[in-house]
Structures are given as C-alpha cells and as structure tokens.
Write a protein that holds these residues in place. Structure first.
Motif, PDB file in Angstrom:
ATOM      1  N   ARG A 173       0.834  -1.208   0.000  1.00 49.70           N
ATOM      2  CA  ARG A 173       0.000   0.000   0.000  1.00 49.70           C
ATOM      3  C   ARG A 173       0.866   1.254   0.000  1.00 49.70           C
ATOM      4  O   ARG A 173       0.575   2.233  -0.686  1.00 49.70           O
ATOM      5  CB  ARG A 173      -0.920   0.004   1.215  1.00 49.70           C
ATOM      6  CG  ARG A 173      -2.055  -1.012   1.125  1.00 49.70           C
ATOM      7  CD  ARG A 173      -3.129  -0.716   2.128  1.00 49.70           C
ATOM      8  NE  ARG A 173      -3.741   0.588   1.886  1.00 49.70           N
ATOM      9  CZ  ARG A 173      -4.660   1.138   2.675  1.00 49.70           C
ATOM     10  NH1 ARG A 173      -5.063   0.487   3.760  1.00 49.70           N
ATOM     11  NH2 ARG A 173      -5.176   2.311   2.399  1.00 49.70           N
ATOM     12  N   GLU A 202      -0.048  -3.432  -6.210  1.00 49.83           N
ATOM     13  CA  GLU A 202      -1.049  -4.454  -5.913  1.00 49.83           C
ATOM     14  C   GLU A 202      -0.360  -5.814  -5.971  1.00 49.83           C
ATOM     15  O   GLU A 202       0.205  -6.183  -7.006  1.00 49.83           O
ATOM     16  CB  GLU A 202      -2.202  -4.382  -6.906  1.00 49.83           C
ATOM     17  CG  GLU A 202      -2.938  -3.041  -6.875  1.00 49.83           C
ATOM     18  CD  GLU A 202      -4.054  -2.966  -7.902  1.00 49.83           C
ATOM     19  OE1 GLU A 202      -4.376  -4.019  -8.499  1.00 49.83           O
ATOM     20  OE2 GLU A 202      -4.587  -1.864  -8.112  1.00 49.83           O
ATOM     21  N   ARG A 253      -1.991  -7.179 -10.941  1.00 49.35           N
ATOM     22  CA  ARG A 253      -1.505  -7.563  -9.625  1.00 49.35           C
ATOM     23  C   ARG A 253      -0.260  -8.438  -9.764  1.00 49.35           C
ATOM     24  O   ARG A 253      -0.255  -9.405 -10.518  1.00 49.35           O
ATOM     25  CB  ARG A 253      -2.573  -8.310  -8.831  1.00 49.35           C
ATOM     26  CG  ARG A 253      -3.828  -7.499  -8.560  1.00 49.35           C
ATOM     27  CD  ARG A 253      -4.845  -8.289  -7.757  1.00 49.35           C
ATOM     28  NE  ARG A 253      -4.357  -8.604  -6.424  1.00 49.35           N
ATOM     29  CZ  ARG A 253      -4.457  -7.786  -5.384  1.00 49.35           C
ATOM     30  NH1 ARG A 253      -5.032  -6.603  -5.529  1.00 49.35           N
ATOM     31  NH2 ARG A 253      -4.018  -8.135  -4.190  1.00 49.35           N
TER      32      ARG A 253
END
Length: 682
Positions: free
Chosen positions: A371, A376, A426
């Motif tokens: 974060r 991600e 991701r």
C-alpha cells in the motif's frame, strides 16, 4: 490480586496474548482477501474474545476495553450487518498495533503504556451507523439474539448438568422512571434460579439506562419457562415478558461432543480418548528455552562419549580378542548407542518449531508495504508446517524481511507498468519452505521486472565498489553477487521501503552466521527467485572427515557434492589456476593445506582425493591427503578467547578425545579468490 500473584501469571498471560495477537494479525489480513469467509470471521472473533477475557481477568482494563470494541465490530461483520471493506480492515489493524504496544509495555514492566482513546473513537465511528439502526430497531421492539461459539459452549456445558437455556425478553412500562433499577431487580431475582450468561444491551448500558424500554437476557436454569416468566412479572413496572427455549444447531452439538467444555462431566468421548482413539487431544507444556539448550548440550556430550566408548571397545577387542567381558562391553556399548540416538532424536524434535512462527508475521508486512509503495500484490505462502531448529528460526526472520522488501520495492512493478508490459495488474510474491535431504530450503520468488546484470555492474562501478575493468570480466552470475556488497543499491531514490544501500549484505551475513547459503535466479522482465538453504540444526551435523597435515578437518555434508580420485597427470592449468576436467566440465582445484595457509605445494603421491564442494552455482575441488569418512559431529564454538579464524567455523571432539576443526567453506573460497564460475568452466 496481589503483586506476587500477578507476577506468577503475567508470563503465561503475555505468552498467550502474543499467540492471540499473531493469530489476529494473520487472520485479519486474510479477511481482506476473503471478506465472505464466515469461518475466518469466527476465528478472529474467538481470538479477540479470548484476549478480552484474559485481559479483564488480569485487570488490564485498556486491553480489555479495546478488544471489547473490536469484538463489537467483528460481531456485526459475523451477523452480516456490516460488510468487510478497507476502512474496517485498516481500523482493526490499527487496533491490533495498539494492543501489541500495550502488551509490550506490560512485558517491559511499564504497565499498559499508551493511549487507546483515538483507536476506540475510530472503532466507534465504524459502529455508529449500525448503532443508530439498532436504536431504531429497539424502538420498534425486539432484539435479534445471536450467540458466539463460547456462549454456545457454555450452554452445552450447562445442559450436560441438567440446565435449560432460555431467551427472556423484558419490556418495561412506558414512562418507567428508574429503568436501571428495574433491570437490576430482574437480574437479582433471576440469579436465584439460574445463571445469566448474556445481556442485550450490555449490563453497563442497562445500569446507565442507555436503552429504550426493552432488554433481552440469556439464562440457564432448571426451572421451566412459566416459572421464570412469573418471577419477572412479580416485579412492578414490567409490561411484558416473553420466555423462549433456546435451540442450538446440530453441528454445534457434534463439535461440543468432540471437545466438551470444562466442567461438562465425563462421557463416552473421554473414555474413547483414554483408549488412545484418533481424536485424542495432544497435551502440551511450556518449557523454558534455556532448559532445551542445556538438554541439547548434555545430549551432545553423550554423542561424543558414545563414539569414544565404541572406539575403546574396538581397541580392546583388537588387542585381547573375543572374550566374554568384551562381548558384554560391546553389547552395552551398542545399547547405549541406540538409547543416545533415540534421546538425541527426541530432543531435536523438542527443539523443532514450524516455520509458520516466522511466516505468519509477513502477510501484514507485505500488505502495508504494498500500500505504501502503491502496488497491488498477491502474497502466497507455502510450506508453513515445515519444521526447523529454534536457533535457526531466530536468525532467519531478518533475511526474509529484507528479501520480501526487496521483492516489493525493486521486483514488482507499478500496476500501470505491468499492464503496459502485458502482465496482470496484480503482481505475485511467493514465499515457500520445504525440506530437501538434511536441509531446509526457502524461496522468495516474484514475477516482477527481474534484475539486469549489466545495470548491476554499472551501479557497482558508479559507487566505487569495483573497477570498470574488473566489472567487464565478471560473468553475469557473478554480477548478481554484487548486490550483496555493503552499500550497494539499484534504487533511483530512497523510499520508506528500501533504497538506502543496506539490506542484502545483511541477508548474506545472517545466513553465513547459521551456515546457510543463498542463490539468485533471475530473468529480466520475468522475475527473480532467491533460494536459501539452511541446516536443520546448528548443534549437531553430519560431516565428511578428512585428514591434512596430521590434523582432522570436517566438511559440512551440506556443502559436499561428491568425492573423486585424480592422478597428478590429470591436473591442468587455466589462467594459472589448477583445474581438472570432470565429466566434460572444468573444475578449479585447491590444495586444502594451501587454503589453510599451511603449505602451497601438493605432497608427492600417485593419486589424490578431491572433495568437491558447492556454493550455489560455484563448485570447487579441495585436494586432501586422506579421507576418514562420514560422521555425526557435535558443533562447538571456538569461544571469544580464540575468536573468529578465517576458514574455520568451529570445532568438535572426536572419539579418541582429539579435536577436529570444522571448515567454513565460503570463507575458504572467498579468502582464495578462486574464479569458480561458468566462464572458467566453459
């Protein structure tokens, strides 16, 4: 509770609190990825409830208050009245951090140091919308009764003793002037015929009259419903009483039969467990780590004496032949050997811990770092059940932290970059542990940008770690090793995650401290995999014993690849380095006496024994004078008086009482500066 009593139980409380906090940390991070997992929510709720109860019983009010507020949020999530979102996960993790701070204060002897008001306010803000809805529902009449697993287990235990559970809804008359006093009278009258195990709203709210005109109780009693209703109706200003029997689900009944609550009496399951059935509960006991260390040292001495006893028996038999007393001595020696081996194995198992104790701290760390870096990441952990010695576990945490931080900051690209490169948005970071022969292997792998050897060499030259000429001679695999140099970093800017020029050198230093190795595999644009190999234990190890210059040395078997025999005619020279061709590959040769600073020239002989050792992709052959064989040895430190000797990792006592030195293979190779790489082998 007196101060003496507190100190008596504080250690147990802190140990159990740490276990509960670690379980909460891991489970809450999982909950963010699986928000609809009801079983996971139940696990989190039970851990928070247990921590709240133990904190309250010890008198730690801040811990109890904060966990109680967390429990309220979790209960609404379990009931489906709220949905899991990032805000809720953030506030739960923030609460967890504050709980750990309070626990650490208790462990340090400074009490519950740290405020909780700000975190409690955040939890209350999450609860505010539901609280408003609940108040509206109360005005409409009635409560939706829910029981957690602990309350249901209490009810089951009471049922075994002949009590029946009831839900009692009480409505006071409108305009009742002393609602708190009426609620107290209901409690007081009912406690004579049973035990109240739950109140909605909470008793504190009832006492403070923070409710409209209705409240609900859960009571276990031997009386029937009509009797209970009449007891409550005998109190003035009671408008309505509804008493309903509580029916628990069948699956909870099965669970309770497998694990009866405390005080639940004897039953068939207890007898089955006594017969050693499959459902037998494993009993554990906490043991001081120092006691395990002492036991390990004593077993180590036994292992040494076992070897010496066997050698003494063989010597006597060679001198005196086969006599009855010698045969008895040999029999006793073999028996002691078997017992010592079994004892050694059991002590080793007692010192073994699942690596999950290290791994379970990483999901939260990866989430926070991802974060912060704006990335991600799917974090996959495999092999949590893999066991290794506690001394190794203590040392492996920091290296893995650095490798994971490196994967997040340097490895995984930003989502936009990944999409541009045709990758999923991701990224994936995979942490895996498994056993391989007498070692444990841990891999940290990412599907990020990979590492470019040319860029690494350029950065090393820029930072003055290596000359431009030396960099040009480096093979790509050797260039990757430059990242372990102190002060090396490829980060273009310093961040909170990495890029400060520290980290990877610490990784290698920690691993060398526990006789571990690290290898790198990388493909630019595809990703990087770091492979760590560690010994299962640092106390006892299998080694290859050799003799050189009249002294016995031990090669850790983890570093030994094979043993070959060569003649002087087979030795060749490449770049002034002695080599031998083994199955088409050029293998650098080093005389062990030369490596240890004893003698540069090989002694004359018709053939030489060569011990081929490996470090990652590097392989080197050490020429030794004599091979003794493989043996299990007890590793002893050289101590502070002697200090650290290059090339020597420690010592061991042989069966005849002499001392053998344990070789540090990496230190030997680094000291020689041997060019053991693919360029030499090509």
């Amino acid at each position: 509770m007196s101060e003496l009593d507190m100190s008596q139980y504080l250690g147990i409380f802190l140990d159990e609190a740490e276990e509960q906090l670690q379980q909460l940390d891991e489970a809450i991070v999982k909950l963010e990825q699986s928000p609809d997992d009801i079983e996971l929510l139940n696990t989190i709720f039970r851990a928070a409830h247990t921590l709240k109860g133990s904190s309250a019983s010890m008198g730690f009010n801040r811990l109890a208050t904060l966990t109680h507020r967390m429990e309220n949020v979790l209960d609404l999530l379990r009931q489906g009245k709220m949905a899991v979102n990032r805000e809720i996960i953030d506030v739960l993790l923030a609460s967890l951090d504050r709980l750990r701070l309070l626990k650490d204060g208790l462990a340090a002897g400074s009490g519950e140091s740290g405020e909780i008001d700000d975190v409690v306010a955040r939890l209350e803000s999450v609860l505010a919308p539901q609280k408003a809805a609940g108040d509206a529902a109360e005005k409409g009449g009635g409560h939706n009764l829910t029981l957690d697993d602990i309350e249901e287990n209490v009810i089951r235990a009471a049922q075994v003793k002949g009590f029946n559970p009831y839900e009692i809804q009480v409505r006071l008359e409108q305009g009742c002037q002393m609602k708190g006093a009426r609620a107290y009278l209901v409690f007081n009258n009912l406690k004579d015929v049973g035990e109240i195990i739950k109140s909605i709203p909470h008793t504190q709210d009832l006492e403070a009259e923070r409710f409209d005109d209705t409240f609900t109780l859960v009571l276990v009693s031997r009386e029937d419903a009509d009797t209970l209703a009449n007891i409550v109706k005998s109190i003035s200003e009671i408008q309505e009483v509804v008493v309903r029997p509580i029916r628990l689900a069948e699956d909870m009944e099965k669970t309770t039969r497998k694990a009866p609550a405390a005080g639940g009496g004897e039953g068939p399951i207890s007898q089955a467990e006594g017969r050693g059935g499959e459902n037998r509960i494993t009993q554990t006991v906490r043991v001081d780590v120092q006691r395990l260390e002492n036991l390990m040292n004593l077993v180590g001495e036994l292992v040494i004496d076992r070897t010496r006893l066997a050698e003494v028996g063989n010597g006597l038999k060679a001198r005196l032949g086969s006599e009855e007393l010698l045969e008895t001595l040999e029999e006793v020696s073999m028996h002691i050997g078997r017992i010592t081996s079994d004892l050694q194995e059991e002590i080793m198992k007692a010192r073994m811990f699942p690596i999950d104790q290290v791994f379970n701290r990483f999901p939260r760390m990866v989430r926070d770092l991802a974060r912060k870096a704006g990335k991600e990441i799917d974090f996959i952990v495999e092999g949590r059940e893999t066991e290794l010695d506690r001394t190794v576990i203590e040392e492996i945490g920091d290296p893995l932290i650095h490798l994971l931080r490196n994967a997040i900051d340097h490895g995984i690209e930003d989502p936009a970059e990944r999409l541009k490169a045709g990758k999923p948005r991701r990224g994936t970071v995979r942490l895996r542990a498994f056993h391989q022969e007498n070692q444990i292997v841990i891999t940290v792998e990412d599907d990020g940008a990979g590492m470019d050897p040319e860029k690494i060499k350029a950065k090393a030259v820029e930072k003055g770690l290596i000359s431009r000429e030396a960099a040009a001679r480096l093979h790509p695999r050797e260039a990757l090793d430059l990242i372990f140099q102190p002060g090396f970093s490829t980060a273009d800017k310093v961040t909170d995650v990495s890029g400060r020029g520290v980290g990877m050198d610490i990784v290698r230093a920690h691993l060398e401290k526990i006789n571990g190795t690290i290898d790198i595999r990388t493909t630019p644009g595809k990703g990087t995999c770091f492979t760590i190999k560690l010994p299962l234990t640092l106390a006892i190890n299998r080694s290859l014993l050799v003799q050189n210059g009249g002294q016995v040395y031990a090669f850790p078997l983890a570093n030994v690849i094979e043993i070959i025999s060569i003649t002087p005619a087979e030795i060749q020279y490449v770049h002034r380095q002695q080599v031998v061709v083994v199955r088409g590959r050029v293998l650098p040769l080093v005389y062990l006496g030369h490596a240890l600073g004893q003698a540069r020239e090989l002694p004359p002989g018709e053939s030489y024994a060569v011990v081929i050792v490996g470090l990652a992709e590097k392989q080197i052959g050490f020429i030794v004078e004599n091979l003794i064989g493989e043996q299990e040895i007890v590793i002893k430190s050289l101590g502070n008086f002697i200090g650290k000797i290059p090339g020597i990792a420690g010592a061991t006592i042989m069966g005849d009482g002499s001392v053998a030195l344990i070789l540090d293979v990496r230190s030997l190779i680094d000291g020689l500066g041997v060019e053991a790489n693919r360029e030499l082998a090509s």
